[in-house]
Scaffold this active site. Structure first.
Site, PDB file in Angstrom:
ATOM      1  N   ARG A  35      61.550  20.024  82.090  1.00 55.91           N
ATOM      2  CA  ARG A  35      60.478  19.658  81.160  1.00 55.91           C
ATOM      3  C   ARG A  35      60.884  18.502  80.241  1.00 55.91           C
ATOM      4  O   ARG A  35      60.567  18.510  79.048  1.00 55.91           O
ATOM      5  CB  ARG A  35      60.061  20.866  80.309  1.00 55.91           C
ATOM      6  CG  ARG A  35      59.600  22.071  81.097  1.00 55.91           C
ATOM      7  CD  ARG A  35      58.335  21.769  81.898  1.00 55.91           C
ATOM      8  NE  ARG A  35      57.891  22.941  82.646  1.00 55.91           N
ATOM      9  CZ  ARG A  35      56.899  22.930  83.523  1.00 55.91           C
ATOM     10  NH1 ARG A  35      56.262  21.787  83.776  1.00 55.91           N
ATOM     11  NH2 ARG A  35      56.539  24.023  84.170  1.00 55.91           N
TER      12      ARG A  35
ATOM     13  N   SER B  69      17.065  -4.053  87.166  1.00 52.88           N
ATOM     14  CA  SER B  69      16.516  -2.739  86.836  1.00 52.88           C
ATOM     15  C   SER B  69      16.099  -2.040  88.114  1.00 52.88           C
ATOM     16  O   SER B  69      15.571  -2.661  89.034  1.00 52.88           O
ATOM     17  CB  SER B  69      15.301  -2.894  85.905  1.00 52.88           C
ATOM     18  OG  SER B  69      14.569  -1.684  85.812  1.00 52.88           O
TER      19      SER B  69
ATOM     20  N   HIS C  50      19.078 -13.759  59.039  1.00 49.90           N
ATOM     21  CA  HIS C  50      18.313 -12.490  59.087  1.00 49.90           C
ATOM     22  C   HIS C  50      17.458 -12.412  60.359  1.00 49.90           C
ATOM     23  O   HIS C  50      16.467 -11.683  60.395  1.00 49.90           O
ATOM     24  CB  HIS C  50      17.436 -12.330  57.843  1.00 49.90           C
ATOM     25  CG  HIS C  50      18.108 -12.717  56.571  1.00 49.90           C
ATOM     26  ND1 HIS C  50      18.997 -11.891  55.923  1.00 49.90           N
ATOM     27  CD2 HIS C  50      18.064 -13.863  55.846  1.00 49.90           C
ATOM     28  CE1 HIS C  50      19.463 -12.506  54.844  1.00 49.90           C
ATOM     29  NE2 HIS C  50      18.914 -13.702  54.775  1.00 49.90           N
TER      30      HIS C  50
END
Length: 476
Positions: free
Chosen positions: A77, A281, A151
């Site tokens: 381990r 699409s 904006h």
């Protein structure tokens, strides 16, 4: 292997180059190079290690016996000791001196630094090529007038090329950050279990001068300038934080650019590459979705969030080390690099094939230009003897009338006709039409592009010309 999870980062997004950097081969071959560097250093400083033992180690540095290591790890381990054991099976003469005096972090942490450094170099190469492609685009379209937006509302015009310099400059900032972090990358070196080098002090019978040489020699053998000056058992996990923050910065810049492209594609002004057989699409056959830009944004979200992982890990380490970093590092660091690699390949693909629709841009421009021209018209009226405040109010009122006509009635902008009909403006319709040349309203956009390319971008590209010329294909 269709019945187990496969990471999309490897299957769909990251390049073979980046996948190799974070591969088991890269990791474990680097471990063996580090063991060789350690043995050579210890021999050079006087330990009883023979040339024959070192040559044996070198002979098997690349042919890793993975199956032996896997079997051993099931028993003990411990990954490092399993590979020490496996290497020893191949090198029976050198078996006793492999990993001599070292801790697991000698190979683990030094390898992590080496791998991250190689990853940053590949990221840097691709980032410079993205900047190069954007520079070509900016130069080609430096004089193409277009509406600017604040904006996302039409504002004083700019040019398509000038807008590209905004994207480019953020990537230049990322390159500066990357170069700084790359310049600070140091190996852990051989620091021992708590960073005190106590085991090496024992090995070299208390000879501090020899111990001071260990890190310097190992750094040189591994291609680094230095090792960290002090540490616990591990290098500071803050290193991972700095590296992932650089990747997150690139992701943020890419996300911003991809958002702009998606908005411009909605306006039908600029479009990312669309292949002949590509389907936009499954339902709407006419669609040309900005798939690549959307993928950039999606991967960028992942990288930005991923940068939080090493920050948390770094802040919660205890004293000289704890192991609650390991599982997180195995995921967050490689996946951050693989995702940014995918982003950069997408960026290369997009910037190399951006399509500009100048006629659509001009139509949108001309629909808003009467509003943009009002400041110049107002100044001309003032020169003719009118009061500036009175003219400002008149233009405001006429603009509202024209705006309502466009928005409420769906008609063309008739602001110029309204202005020409008012004698206080001292201007005819023909004179107004003569003022409607788009290039006259973009300020210093063209000059700014030229100056930016000359002063900022060209020196970068010239200094890195050996890295230029990359192309990228996206997997899916």
């Amino acid at each position: 292997m269709n019945d187990v999870y496969q990471t999309p980062l490897a299957q769909r997004y990251a390049s073979k180059e980046m996948q190799y950097i974070f591969s088991p081969d890269m990791k474990f071959k680097t471990w063996r190079k580090l063991w060789i560097a350690l043995a050579e250093t210890e021999k050079e400083l006087g330990l009883d290690i023979t040339d024959e033992q070192i040559e044996e180690l070198k002979a098997h540095k690349d042919d890793i016996n993975y199956e032996d290591a896997r079997k051993r790890e099931k028993e003990v381990r411990h990954d490092v000791m399993s590979h020490v054991y496996a290497y020893g099976l191949q090198c029976p003469k050198a078996k006793g001196i492999i990993h001599l005096g070292a801790t697991s972090c000698y190979v683990g942490d030094n390898t992590d630094v080496i791998i991250m450094t190689e990853g940053l170099k590949l990221v840097r190469k691709k980032l410079i090529n993205v900047i190069s492609e954007l520079a070509k685009f900016a130069k080609e379209y430096k004089a193409q007038p277009t509406l600017a937006f604040t904006h996302f509302q039409p504002a004083q015009p700019t040019t398509v090329g000038k807008r590209a310099t905004l994207w480019m400059n953020e990537f230049v900032m990322d390159l500066e950050d990357l170069d700084y972090v790359l310049s600070t990358m140091k190996l852990l070196g051989c620091k021992g279990t708590t960073g005190t080098q106590a085991s090496f002090l024992e090995l070299f019978n208390g000879d501090h001068d020899k111990i001071r040489m260990i890190d310097k020699k190992i750094a040189a053998k591994m291609g680094f300038d230095a090792c960290v000056p002090v540490s616990g058992q591990t290098y500071s996990r803050k290193v991972d934080t700095r590296v992932l923050n650089v990747l997150a910065g690139i992701a943020a810049s890419a996300h911003k650019m991809s958002n702009d492209i998606r908005l411009l594609q909605h306006l039908k002004e600029v479009e990312e590459p669309f292949e002949k057989s590509q389907i936009g699409s499954s339902a709407m056959a006419y669609k040309r979705n900005p798939m690549r830009s959307e993928r950039i944004a999606s991967l960028a979200d992942f990288v930005i969030a991923d940068a939080l992982n090493p920050a948390i890990v770094s802040s919660t380490q205890w004293f000289e080390r704890t192991l609650d970093d390991s599982a997180n590092k195995r995921l967050s660091v490689p996946e951050g690099f693989l995702a940014v690699d995918g982003i950069l390949d997408l960026l290369l693909n997009v910037t190399d094939g951006l399509k500009v629709y100048d006629k659509v841009i001009l139509r949108h421009f001309m629909a808003e230009l009467p509003f943009m021209a009002t400041e110049n018209i107002m100044m001309d009226a003032v020169k003719a003897g009118e009061d500036r405040q009175v003219m400002h109010e008149k233009i405001r009122e006429l603009s509202m009338i024209a705006g309502r006509r466009v928005k409420e009635e769906g008609l063309d902008n008739n602001l110029l006709e309204l202005i020409a009909a008012d004698p206080s403006f001292h201007v005819t319709m023909e004179e107004l039409q003569a003022k409607m040349e788009p290039i006259n309203y973009v300020g210093r956009s063209r000059e700014q592009v030229d100056e930016y390319l000359e002063e900022v971008i060209n020196p970068i590209l010239e200094a890195n010309k050996d890295l230029l010329g990359m192309t990228a294909e996206i997997n899916v």
